[in-house]
Write an enzyme that holds these catalytic residues in place. Sequence first.
Site, PDB file in Angstrom:
ATOM      1  N   GLU A 158     122.790  20.308   1.938  1.00 21.80           N
ATOM      2  CA  GLU A 158     121.751  20.242   2.969  1.00 21.80           C
ATOM      3  C   GLU A 158     121.364  21.685   3.276  1.00 21.80           C
ATOM      4  O   GLU A 158     121.902  22.314   4.198  1.00 21.80           O
ATOM      5  CB  GLU A 158     122.285  19.525   4.209  1.00 21.80           C
ATOM      6  CG  GLU A 158     122.620  18.061   3.971  1.00 21.80           C
ATOM      7  CD  GLU A 158     121.403  17.230   3.599  1.00 21.80           C
ATOM      8  OE1 GLU A 158     120.316  17.488   4.158  1.00 21.80           O
ATOM      9  OE2 GLU A 158     121.529  16.334   2.752  1.00 21.80           O
ATOM     10  N   GLU A 160     129.668  17.007   1.293  1.00 25.91           N
ATOM     11  CA  GLU A 160     128.443  17.560   1.877  1.00 25.91           C
ATOM     12  C   GLU A 160     128.693  18.961   2.425  1.00 25.91           C
ATOM     13  O   GLU A 160     129.656  19.188   3.169  1.00 25.91           O
ATOM     14  CB  GLU A 160     127.921  16.668   2.999  1.00 25.91           C
ATOM     15  CG  GLU A 160     126.625  17.207   3.600  1.00 25.91           C
ATOM     16  CD  GLU A 160     126.181  16.443   4.833  1.00 25.91           C
ATOM     17  OE1 GLU A 160     124.963  16.416   5.085  1.00 25.91           O
ATOM     18  OE2 GLU A 160     127.037  15.890   5.545  1.00 25.91           O
ATOM     19  N   HIS A 185     127.623  24.302  10.513  1.00 28.73           N
ATOM     20  CA  HIS A 185     126.816  23.247  11.132  1.00 28.73           C
ATOM     21  C   HIS A 185     125.799  23.925  12.038  1.00 28.73           C
ATOM     22  O   HIS A 185     126.120  24.373  13.138  1.00 28.73           O
ATOM     23  CB  HIS A 185     127.722  22.295  11.922  1.00 28.73           C
ATOM     24  CG  HIS A 185     127.053  21.036  12.361  1.00 28.73           C
ATOM     25  ND1 HIS A 185     125.958  20.506  11.702  1.00 28.73           N
ATOM     26  CD2 HIS A 185     127.321  20.175  13.378  1.00 28.73           C
ATOM     27  CE1 HIS A 185     125.580  19.392  12.295  1.00 28.73           C
ATOM     28  NE2 HIS A 185     126.393  19.162  13.323  1.00 28.73           N
ATOM     29  N   HIS A 199     130.796  13.229   5.241  1.00 27.35           N
ATOM     30  CA  HIS A 199     129.718  13.834   6.026  1.00 27.35           C
ATOM     31  C   HIS A 199     130.225  15.145   6.620  1.00 27.35           C
ATOM     32  O   HIS A 199     131.335  15.206   7.163  1.00 27.35           O
ATOM     33  CB  HIS A 199     129.292  12.881   7.151  1.00 27.35           C
ATOM     34  CG  HIS A 199     128.326  13.477   8.128  1.00 27.35           C
ATOM     35  ND1 HIS A 199     128.701  13.884   9.398  1.00 27.35           N
ATOM     36  CD2 HIS A 199     126.995  13.760   8.020  1.00 27.35           C
ATOM     37  CE1 HIS A 199     127.652  14.370  10.034  1.00 27.35           C
ATOM     38  NE2 HIS A 199     126.601  14.302   9.225  1.00 27.35           N
ATOM     39  N   ASN A 200     129.427  16.214   6.491  1.00 28.25           N
ATOM     40  CA  ASN A 200     129.855  17.529   6.987  1.00 28.25           C
ATOM     41  C   ASN A 200     131.307  17.792   6.593  1.00 28.25           C
ATOM     42  O   ASN A 200     132.178  18.018   7.443  1.00 28.25           O
ATOM     43  CB  ASN A 200     129.677  17.625   8.506  1.00 28.25           C
ATOM     44  CG  ASN A 200     128.215  17.678   8.915  1.00 28.25           C
ATOM     45  OD1 ASN A 200     127.321  17.750   8.070  1.00 28.25           O
ATOM     46  ND2 ASN A 200     127.960  17.647  10.205  1.00 28.25           N
ATOM     47  N   ASP A 242     126.507  22.090   4.439  1.00 31.78           N
ATOM     48  CA  ASP A 242     125.289  22.582   5.096  1.00 31.78           C
ATOM     49  C   ASP A 242     125.171  24.078   4.838  1.00 31.78           C
ATOM     50  O   ASP A 242     126.085  24.840   5.183  1.00 31.78           O
ATOM     51  CB  ASP A 242     125.342  22.328   6.601  1.00 31.78           C
ATOM     52  CG  ASP A 242     125.097  20.870   6.943  1.00 31.78           C
ATOM     53  OD1 ASP A 242     124.097  20.324   6.470  1.00 31.78           O
ATOM     54  OD2 ASP A 242     125.917  20.287   7.672  1.00 31.78           O
TER      55      ASP A 242
END
Length: 561
Positions: A200, A150, A166, A120-121, A152
């Site tokens: 994302e 992942e 983020h 995640h991130n 963003d």
Amino acid sequence: MKESFKVCFCCIRSFKVKSSEPPEEIKNLFHEYSQDDRMSADEMLRFVIQVQGEKHADINYVKDVFHMLKHHGLFHPRGLHLEAFYRYLLSDFNSPLPLSREVWQDMNQPLSHYFLYTGHNSYLTGNQLNSDSSIVPIVAALKKGVRVIELDLWPSSSGKEAEVRHGGTLTSCEDLQKCLDAVKENAFEVSDYPVVLTLEDHLPPNLQKKVAKMVSKTFGESLFQCTDEYTECFPSPESLKKKILISTKPPKEYLQTQVSQGSTTDESVRAKKIADAEEQVQDEDEDSVAVEYKDLISIHAGNRKGGMKNCLNGDPNRVIRLSMSEQWLETLAKTRGSDLVKFTQRNLLRIFPKTTRFDSSNYDPMVGWIHGAQMVAFNMQSHGRHLWMMQGMFKANGGCGYVKKPDVLLTSGPGGEIFDPCCQNLPIKTTLKVKIYTGEGWNMDFPLDHFDRYSPPDFYAKVGIAGVPLDTASYRTEVDTDEWFPIWDKEFEFPLRVPELALLCITVKDYDSNTQNDFAGQICLPLSEVRPGIRAVWLHDRAGEVYKHVRLLMRFVLEPR
């Protein structure tokens, strides 16, 4: 030999230092399988088959053990003496997990039939508020076998480039091309099985077009582009070896999601905004944006249409990846556990940490796994019990980053019923007996006064099972006071309903009456791969790195096996 601790300038406490010696049960086993205090190759083979449960072992296996002990100066031509036998039991050769790090599970099933090691991130080096973004954690994750990365994506301050950061926080940004290059260069260093790149993106169509070209150019032939063949069923990990898969929302669906998440509650206003969003995609040249970008997406991220009530309905003509927070999962698990399992039999379910985990902490991954969620996304830069569980799960299947889900999550019962992991009437399938004899190595891996300033440590061990609710349990030994070589000699029993989903979690701590107990090592093991018998269990630090010398001597028995 004595060990001294200085209490003050005029007072010194001294303790007699004991050496590591075999527990009584080990001595008795040695005498049972030896003659005249020597264990021959044939006797050793009999022990390995009867006690260790290694039915396929042969005399060559024993010769390898003898050769290893000879290399350490512990071999005698007449056979093994007690100390050599004890050193074998505590050696790397006697791991609780299979010695060969080979992929052994069937890898020809759809992706939805596997748990994927998911980050995640993945670009963040620390907390979720103001830490640096970097390629370093991306590289580190891939080198540990993580298969889902992942990123963003947000417009840069100039609006002309896409950058990785983020959004809505004070975290720094990282260059997208550097991140893509890091994935390309490290994706298959420890595993040939596919890497899923989750984007994302919060980009306008012109930057989506730019990203599409960057992704295509960077990954080239490694980029898997989905065809109509896979709209109703995901391809298999085996067919996707050395491939990069892109997972995100198609442009049109992404814009609709952005609108639907807006603050307005007026349906007519929202409908107009959705129409405007669709028109925006069309205005940006559908052939070059909507099509070019969409063609890169091999795992389509779907919308949670209809909220909690309808998000698990699925589409019989199309498979998707659905994302939900840990809170959504917990809520649905209480009342719709079987629906979650059914949805994940065909579709992919990604769970992500709640937004209030600013410190990059993690949640209990078992809630997702027992309901079939394939992508339980974790902050890999964190520490703690939940990350240890994640690391333990993906020790399975050769550490390739893919673990096949057990049949109980993939098939229906004779009456068409779907498995409910929270059911209170699950029958007991097996009983696991875990005996923890002793431990050693702390005196070599830690300073003399690391645990207690004025005395040797006071170790105790916790042994537990993480699994479906009825299987989850934990026990602890007594404290062995002032001992670098603790002897616990304690056995625990765990009746198990779904052993296929169970993790065996072990933690050692130093007891302190006035302060927090000191951490002294941990390990989580996938029970499905634990070998029966007496085994050397090597402990790891908080970050999951194995200690050089710290290990436990334990025995595992499954009844029936």
